[in-house]
Design an enzyme around this catalytic site. Structure first.
Site, mmCIF file in Angstrom:
data_model
loop_
_atom_site.group_PDB
_atom_site.id
_atom_site.type_symbol
_atom_site.label_atom_id
_atom_site.label_comp_id
_atom_site.label_asym_id
_atom_site.label_seq_id
_atom_site.Cartn_x
_atom_site.Cartn_y
_atom_site.Cartn_z
ATOM 1 N N ASP A 347 58.799 13.651 25.196
ATOM 2 C CA ASP A 347 57.960 13.839 24.177
ATOM 3 C C ASP A 347 58.586 15.131 23.342
ATOM 4 O OD1 ASP A 347 56.085 13.484 22.079
ATOM 5 O OD2 ASP A 347 54.667 15.030 23.100
ATOM 6 N N ASP A 662 52.438 15.262 26.425
ATOM 7 C CA ASP A 662 51.030 16.169 26.602
ATOM 8 C C ASP A 662 49.991 15.136 25.934
ATOM 9 O OD1 ASP A 662 51.995 16.407 24.234
ATOM 10 O OD2 ASP A 662 51.680 18.448 24.027
ATOM 11 N N ASP A 666 50.751 9.730 25.233
ATOM 12 C CA ASP A 666 51.963 9.672 25.925
ATOM 13 C C ASP A 666 51.376 9.070 27.500
ATOM 14 O OD1 ASP A 666 53.832 10.992 24.359
ATOM 15 O OD2 ASP A 666 52.663 12.825 24.938
#
Length: 921
Positions: A347, A662, A666
């Site tokens: 990410d 986070d 996700d």
């Protein structure tokens, strides 16, 4: 107190829209949504209608997933081929009266099951954390009154009020808003708060761009709003992510898959060998019971009883080592999985970047660009002039007023807590505060020098914020910050470096803004106006936006972004050097993602073809999808469903995927990946619970250290297997040889158990403490399709097994031929097995290099283990109680000399084999 207003008659029937029709509410006008949900835009639902809808739609909570009960989860730990053989062997040995042997076998099985049960129980906490996110307080209008309600009691059609600091309790279609901004980073991955309004959008608008919706679990950062709840519980966007998390398959790790295949092959081989032994004995006229006992002894001897414990302890040691390097492992096999990772899907926001907006450049109207160093909300860094000189404290001119406008026309606050700087308010405003502090402009001092007396708040329609301040000299100062185009509409002049005013060159400003934006920076303009004291003319201290047009003086541009982490570029380079590909997957805009990717070396300067958006992915033909995913390095504006599909596509090509993240968005991909890695500081609880590993420092660079530790763990597990298998094979084969020749058994079942259990604990487990070998990060990742043991290692196992069988058989027969009794001959054979294992242990410290290369004493645990094992062997040989229990007898120095000689010869043969294979390869 409850506020109340008069109201018409309430909705009187439960005609609220179904979830399917509510899903497109962003494409309808506000009054159409009100009609569809059968509610009132001012007074909401009445209590009776709310109760009916609660009964119809259920509480506003995420549903619990069906799970196995405790008993079934415990029983599942015994579902393994080798465990079946051990359980059967334990039962048979108990029936035959060998209760000590049976207890040892059952003890090993039970310990392994308990460890697996505990780890699996922790893994199921992910969905519980996700459900807790919607258990908040909400303010809803019921019967014309504003009431605080538990979020569980909200129903579709409720009129919900939100303000700064609130977490949205349901999916809301806005009907009213005032300067409303929402942080959706946990849901969409976008780093900056999003302005919200009631505008009608296209039905095809993706979730991240739906300005008229406030989604459950997102955080209101500014303004107020009122919205109709169009979805609650499992029907929200958060509920859809919950469903994806629940449906994502918990994949077996490369280690567990390899061990499973290895165990199946070993199980078949052991059963076949035991059956052959039993049949041969019967053919030779031996009794059924003795041959059954021999077959059981062969099976127990051939099974590496210490393997489950060795795997668990080696992984646990890896967990401890990773914890010291700021990586907390939640599931033991994840330690090894990292070592086999071939692709890291990271990410962007909060993982590769700081998740803290930072001003990187300032531009003043005379064309000067100032670079700003430092990152994050810590006021550490410098502002440097075009020539490189450091700006200490600008006292006048465009640069000073550009920074002052950004800091004083600002509602954010920064505070230092527990050694970290934290922001309350909008990240963009936080970045401007920090930029001013780097130039020596203190926020509190500015507030004293220029106290604010009026303000025009930011809104998505006006695209700027303006504030009125009283200066010490008696004049008023108007400060403004906002979108570049909007600021130009309000300005007719600009300020030069000396504070003078010149005619505005709008084209030059736009060119500068475009150049900054091309680098992925978000650009805002600042402006100022100096007024005479209104009180002298009898005017009130207020700010009228109608009087701003054409009166403001442009002072400059501030360009910012969420900066890459300082160590991210080095970590990406290290991953590439280790043969690990890194891909960025984010919900943010493509331009922002591209800029960050170039900043950390993930993309070159001309690699736009390696960037794909969610819309482009959705339009790819099925047959082109896997290839496009393999080629691209950056995926922007992707949804949680697309993240899942990306991970699945990579896994379908045989990749071992580690996914970092986070946010709530996700969580499904973290669970689907071979190993999910969550951020410990800024990560949501949902992400942490769905992950296999949590980084306590939120630093992508920590993954590199974890990969290194993971490779070391796999190496040590492989070393243990290569070390223990020859003994297990030789124990079974020596029994088979004895039966084939109709001779006495060189070793007995109890002696086999002694060899297996004591050497596994005192010798084999010491390999778990073996330091990582040189160059471990310079080699490519293991091929996921490669078996646990390569051909050369299998050959070595067979070589050492042959040496053990030949040496123990020869020694046993030599002692008998020279007048020794069977007890003495068996004691010699048992000690030979142990001594060969001891010598071979030093060889297994490196599978390719000699024991002298790694250093004879570099692993102090092995020295301690050897000492303990030798003490045990002396007790087994010379203590009368041990002689009775294990049918052993004392032996003399000549026997010990033959044992040591054969062991040294076996070690020499292995060393020669290593050297020859190293030269060939």
């Amino acid at each position: 107190m409850r506020s109340s207003v008069s109201r018409p008659s309430p909705p009187s029937s439960s005609r609220a829209a179904s979830p399917s029709s509510a899903a497109a509410s962003h494409g309808l006008a506000a009054h159409e949504v009100v009609l569809m949900m059968d509610t009132d835009p001012l007074h909401g639902l009445d209590d009776d209608e709310a109760r009916r809808r609660l009964a119809r739609f259920g509480p506003n909570v995420l549903p619990a997933s069906a799970r196995d009960n405790t008993l079934m989860r415990m029983l599942r730990q015994f579902h393994h081929p080798l465990i079946y053989i051990l359980l059967a062997s334990g039962v048979i040995t108990a029936v035959l009266g060998e209760f000590v042997d049976s207890a040892v076998i059952f003890g090993v099985v039970l310990i392994n099951a308990v460890v697996g049960f505990v780890q699996e129980s922790r893994a199921e906490a992910a969905l519980d954390a996700l459900r807790s996110m919607v258990r908040t307080e909400a303010r809803a209008v019921r019967g014309g009154h504003v009431r605080p309600l538990p979020s569980e009691e909200l129903v579709p059609g409720d009129l919900v009020l939100v303000e700064a600091g609130d977490k949205a309790p349901a999916d809301l279609r806005l009907v009213r808003s005032s300067e409303l901004r929402v942080d959706e980073s946990a849901l969409t991955g976008e780093s900056a708060p999003v302005s919200k309004d009631e505008v009608v959008l296209s039905v095809a608008t993706p979730v991240a761009d739906r300005r008229n919706m406030v989604y459950s679990g997102t955080l209101v950062t500014a303004g107020t709003g009122a919205g109709v709840a169009v979805a609650t519980g499992a029907r929200t966007e958060l509920g859809e992510i919950h469903r994806l998390v629940g449906s994502a398959e918990l994949l077996a790790t490369p280690l567990t898959e390899k061990l499973a295949r290895f165990s199946k092959v070993l199980t078949v081989a052991i059963l076949a060998l035991a059956a052959v032994t039993f049949v041969i004995g019967l053919i030779r006229g031996e009794g059924v019971v003795p041959m059954f006992t021999a077959a059981v002894a062969l099976a127990v001897g051939a099974i590496p009883e210490g393997l489950p414990a060795a795997v668990t302890i080696t992984l646990a040691i890896g967990v401890a080592r990773m914890a010291r390097r700021r990586a907390v492992i939640r599931r033991l096999p994840a330690v090894e999985t990292l070592g086999g990772t071939t692709v890291i899907c990271s990410d962007k926001t909060g993982t590769l970047t700081e998740n803290q907006m930072t001003v990187r450049a300032l531009w003043t109207p005379e064309g000067d660009r100032y670079d700003v160093t430092g990152s994050g909300y810590a006021p550490e860094g410098e502002i440097r002039e075009p020539g490189g000189a450091v700006v200490t404290s600008p006292t006048s001119g465009a640069l000073r007023w550009c920074l002052l406008a950004g800091a004083a026309c600002n509602d954010a606050t920064l505070a230092r807590q527990d050694g970290r700087w934290t922001l309350t308010g909008d990240p963009t405003e936080g970045a401007m505060l920090v930029a001013a502090a780097k130039a020596g402009l203190d926020r509190d001092a500015l507030a004293d020098a220029y106290p604010r007396v009026a303000a025009i708040p930011f809104s998505s329609e006006r695209q700027y914020m303006a504030t009125l301040h009283r200066a010490r000299g008696g004049d008023h100062v108007v400060l403004l910050k906002g979108a570049v185009e909007r600021a130009l509409d309000l300005c007719d002049t600009w300020m030069d470096a000396d504070g003078g005013v010149r005619p505005l060159d709008g084209d030059a400003v736009l060119r500068a803004a475009d150049e900054l934006a091309a680098g992925g920076l978000r650009v805002l303009a600042t402006a100022v106006r100096f007024d005479a004291e209104p009180a002298r003319r009898g005017e009130p201290e207020e700010l009228d936006e109608r009087g701003l047009r054409g009166t403001m003086v442009l002072t400059g541009l501030q360009a910012m972004l969420d900066p890459p982490r300082a160590a991210a570029a080095r970590a990406v380079r290290a991953c590439h050097a280790a043969g690990i590909e890194v891909k960025m997957i984010t919900g943010d805009h493509a331009a922002t993602a591209t800029a960050v990717a170039r900043g950390i070396g993930l993309l070159g300067d001309h690699s736009d073809h390696e960037v794909l958006t969610g819309a482009q992915l959705a339009g790819l033909p099925e047959e082109e999808y896997p290839g496009a995913v393999e080629r691209a390095r950056v995926f922007a504006r992707v949804s949680p469903e697309q993240k899942l599909r990306l991970v699945d596509a990579l896994q379908s090509h045989g990749q071992v995927v580690a996914m970092t993240g986070d946010g709530v968005n996700d969580a499904p991909a973290l669970r689907q990946a071979n190993i999910g890695v969550a951020m410990g500081r800024n990560g949501t609880e949902v992400a942490k619970e769905a992950a296999d590993m949590v980084l306590t420092d939120d630093d992508f660079a920590t993954i590199e250290a974890a990969v290194e530790e993971g490779r070391g763990v796999f190496d040590n597990l492989t070393k243990f297997i290569v070390w223990t298998l020859p003994t297990n094979m030789a124990e079974g084969l020596v029994i088979l040889v004895a039966i084939l020749f109709g001779a006495a058994l060189p070793i007995l079942p109890t002696q086999i158990l002694w060899i297996n259990m004591t050497t596994a604990v005192a010798l084999g487990l010491m390999l778990a403490f073996e330091p990582k070998e040189e160059g471990i990060m310079g080699r490519p990742p293991r091929d996921p399709a490669r078996p646990l043991l390569t051909g050369s290692l299998v050959a070595r196992v067979l070589l050492v097994s042959t040496l053990l069988v030949g040496g123990s058989w020869w020694l046993f027969q030599w002692e008998l031929a020279n007048g020794a009794g069977e007890a003495v001959a068996r004691t010699a054979a048992v000690n030979l097995f142990v001594m060969v294992e001891l010598f071979y242990l030093f060889s297994c410290r490196s599978l390719t290099r000699s024991m002298w290369h790694v250093g004879l004493f570099s692993n102090h645990w092995i020295i301690g283990g050897v000492t303990v094992q030798m003490a045990g062997q002396l007790a087994l040989t010379y203590l009368p109680v041990m002689n009775r229990l294990f049918h052993t007898a004392p032996i003399g120095l000549p026997v010990w000399s033959r044992i040591i000689g054969i062991s040294a010869l076996a070690s020499l043969v292995v060393a020669v084999d290593k050297r020859v294979r190293r030269r060939i390869m």
